[in-house]
Design a protein around this motif. Structure first.
Motif, PDB file in Angstrom:
ATOM      1  N   CYS A 100      -1.414  -9.850  -9.424  1.00 27.20           N
ATOM      2  CA  CYS A 100      -2.062  -8.535  -9.487  1.00 27.20           C
ATOM      3  C   CYS A 100      -2.757  -8.273 -10.823  1.00 27.20           C
ATOM      4  N   CYS A 114       6.845  -5.448  -8.911  1.00 22.51           N
ATOM      5  CA  CYS A 114       5.427  -5.251  -9.216  1.00 22.51           C
ATOM      6  C   CYS A 114       4.995  -3.865  -8.744  1.00 22.51           C
ATOM      7  N   CYS A 145       2.717  -8.096 -11.556  1.00 24.03           N
ATOM      8  CA  CYS A 145       2.947  -9.541 -11.376  1.00 24.03           C
ATOM      9  C   CYS A 145       1.695 -10.347 -11.713  1.00 24.03           C
ATOM     10  N   CYS A 160       1.745  -4.534  -5.944  1.00 25.55           N
ATOM     11  CA  CYS A 160       1.962  -5.078  -4.587  1.00 25.55           C
ATOM     12  C   CYS A 160       3.386  -4.874  -4.094  1.00 25.55           C
TER      13      CYS A 160
HETATM   14 ZN   LIG Z   1       1.846  -7.717  -7.666  1.00 29.51          ZN
END
Ligand SMILES: [Zn+2]
Ligand SMILES: [Zn+2]
Ligand SMILES: [Zn+2]
Length: 143
Positions: free
Chosen positions: A142, A99, A139, A102
């Protein structure tokens, strides 16, 4: 081979390395978090909770040793942290999803590249034994 506690210990013993209590803690952390791609810092934080005497130097030395013995693979996902993964026999067959927000790393458990691997063998006479595929994206959390 499948990396379990006994397999890792016998690899160490075969090369005349001792199974110290600190090494044992690190091995257990690696085995209990097999799918997490932990960094040395994360392993250190976990080890400290089990035994406050574990030092960062021990963590780095042990991880280097386990890489050298073929127990672990080092992974770089572009966030400046080296992460570690057990070098299981099915390692070849999974890909990493990273991701961009994050930094979480997930695994995609299927290979699905068999057709490509066969083509490469056929066209280039090159036998694929491994590949490292990283997918960068966002992801679910997020998005
Ligand atoms: Zn993420
Ligand atoms: Zn992985
Ligand atoms: Zn493959």
């Amino acid at each position: 081979m499948v990396m379990n506690f006994d397999a890792i210990c016998s690899k160490l013993k075969n090369e005349n390395y001792k199974i110290t209590p600190q090494r044992e803690i690190i091995i257990h952390i690696l085995l209990n978090n097999e799918d997490k791609h932990l960094s040395a810092e994360e392993i250190y934080d976990m080890a400290k909770k089990i035994n406050p005497d574990v030092g960062m130097t021990t963590i780095y030395r042990t991880l280097d040793l386990l890489v050298e013995l073929g127990v672990l693979q080092k992974l770089e996902f572009g966030d400046g942290r080296t992460r570690y993964e057990l070098n299981n026999e099915d390692m070849h067959h999974h890909h990493h999803l990273i991701c961009l927000k994050c930094g979480e790393v997930q695994e995609f458990e299927q290979d699905l590249l068999e057709a490509l691997e066969e083509k490469i063998l056929e066209k280039k006479d090159f036998l694929i034994v491994d590949h490292k595929l990283k997918f960068y994206g966002i992801c679910r959390k997020c998005r």
